[in-house]
Scaffold this active site. Structure first.
Site, mmCIF file in Angstrom:
data_model
loop_
_atom_site.group_PDB
_atom_site.id
_atom_site.type_symbol
_atom_site.label_atom_id
_atom_site.label_comp_id
_atom_site.label_asym_id
_atom_site.label_seq_id
_atom_site.Cartn_x
_atom_site.Cartn_y
_atom_site.Cartn_z
ATOM 1 N N LYS A 66 1.181 -1.797 0.089
ATOM 2 C CA LYS A 66 0.104 -0.351 0.050
ATOM 3 C C LYS A 66 0.804 1.078 -0.069
ATOM 4 O O LYS A 66 0.666 2.260 -0.658
ATOM 5 C CB LYS A 66 -0.916 0.157 1.425
ATOM 6 C CG LYS A 66 -1.985 -1.017 1.162
ATOM 7 C CD LYS A 66 -3.070 -1.040 2.258
ATOM 8 C CE LYS A 66 -4.253 -2.073 2.355
ATOM 9 N NZ LYS A 66 -5.138 -1.391 3.388
ATOM 10 N N ASP A 100 -10.092 2.602 2.625
ATOM 11 C CA ASP A 100 -10.491 1.738 4.000
ATOM 12 C C ASP A 100 -11.451 2.422 5.078
ATOM 13 O O ASP A 100 -11.746 2.522 5.428
ATOM 14 C CB ASP A 100 -8.895 1.765 4.854
ATOM 15 C CG ASP A 100 -7.997 0.210 3.593
ATOM 16 O OD1 ASP A 100 -9.288 -0.783 3.182
ATOM 17 O OD2 ASP A 100 -6.899 0.476 3.997
#
Ligand code: ATR
Length: 271
Positions: A66, A100
């Site tokens: 990420k 997220d």
């Protein structure tokens, strides 16, 4: 022609994303498939360029990719602030997003919990904490980040302060902080299988007006959430964050709102 989607990460074998997205594609009758690919950080650039060249519809990124992705894709301002990308879209170059925090936001909103103007206490200062803190600060919550390693909380809060209200501290005054909060979010690994007895707080530390959200979803009902119920607080389980972060990625790629219940069922079948 079939359009391919995927999740890149390492390890990746236990990802629930393929089941979740494939269930949604099937339900909607879309000619698309979603696969898991084991990709190391060194190979991420080649893998992304290859996926784009081969006409992939989009990819998700997970641990340990990420942060690395920020060097490769054009990240949107939220992903840039968080310092992590979990969704890449290929329609217009290679654009990186982080869904997220949105996943956490929708998990709470579907339970009728208001984020704007509320006092949110986030315990932990790792990746999940960063995503939630930036998103919720942007949405107008007052954020306190409390972490075992205080410096990490202070550093994260300084970054989050650029988009909203945030302060960082250690865990010493956790009881008082919980008393002053509307929403408590566990972003530590405490309570996760196999050490399921771990918890950041007990019922006596909580109050009945509190909402407690645990991003740990293995087990689904953590010790923290059991304690929250004992205190008469609202308990929100973590699997919906996974479902909604996926749903937001699905929307970015396809422009279609996916069937949430179908995705949730696919995730829960894995337990
Ligand atoms: P993620 O990316 O999933 O958020 P992480 O980056 O490994 O996970 O972060 C784990 C978080 O849990 C950290 O905030 C960590 O605290 P430290 O920064 O002090 O390491 C916190 N954590 C892990 N075990 C803990 C424990 N036993 N007590 C309190 N906090 C804990």
């Amino acid at each position: 022609m079939n359009t391919v989607f995927g999740v890149f990460g390492d390890p990746i074998a236990h990802s629930k994303s393929p089941d979740m997205h494939n269930a949604a594609f099937r339900e909607l009758g879309m000619n698309c498939t979603y696969h898991a690919f084991r990709v190391s950080p060194e190979n991420l650039k080649d893998a992304l360029l290859g996926a784009k060249a081969m006409g992939f519809g989009g990819v998700n990124l997970t641990v340990p990719l990420k942060q690395e992705a920020l060097k490769i894709v054009d990240a949107d301002p939220l992903a840039e602030g968080i310092g992590a990308v979990n969704t890449v879209d290929f329609k217009d170059g290679m654009v990186g997003y982080n869904t997220d925090g949105l996943g956490a936001k929708r998990s709470l909103e579907e339970k009728g919990v208001k984020i704007k103007g509320s006092n949110v206490l986030i315990v932990g200062a790792g990746g999940a904490s960063r995503a939630i803190a930036f998103q919720f600060a942007k949405d107008g919550a007052d954020i306190t980040i409390a972490n075992r390693t205080e410096e990490k909380a202070i550093e994260l809060a300084a970054g989050v302060s650029k988009v909203g209200n945030a302060k960082g501290c250690g865990l010493e005054n956790l009881k008082q902080l919980i008393a002053d909060s509307d929403i408590l979010i566990n972003c530590t690994t405490l309570g996760m299988h196999p050490k399921t007895e771990g918890t950041i707080a007990r019922a006596e530390d909580m109050h009945s007006e509190l909402t407690v959200f645990d991003i740990v979803y293995n087990p689904l009902e953590t010790t923290l959430l059991k304690e929250a119920k004992k205190a008469g607080a609202k308990a929100v389980t973590g699997e919906m964050m996974l479902v909604y972060q996926g749903a937001e990625a699905f929307k970015i790629w396809t422009g279609v709102e996916p069937p949430i219940e179908v995705m949730k069922k696919a995730v829960l079948e894995g337990f």
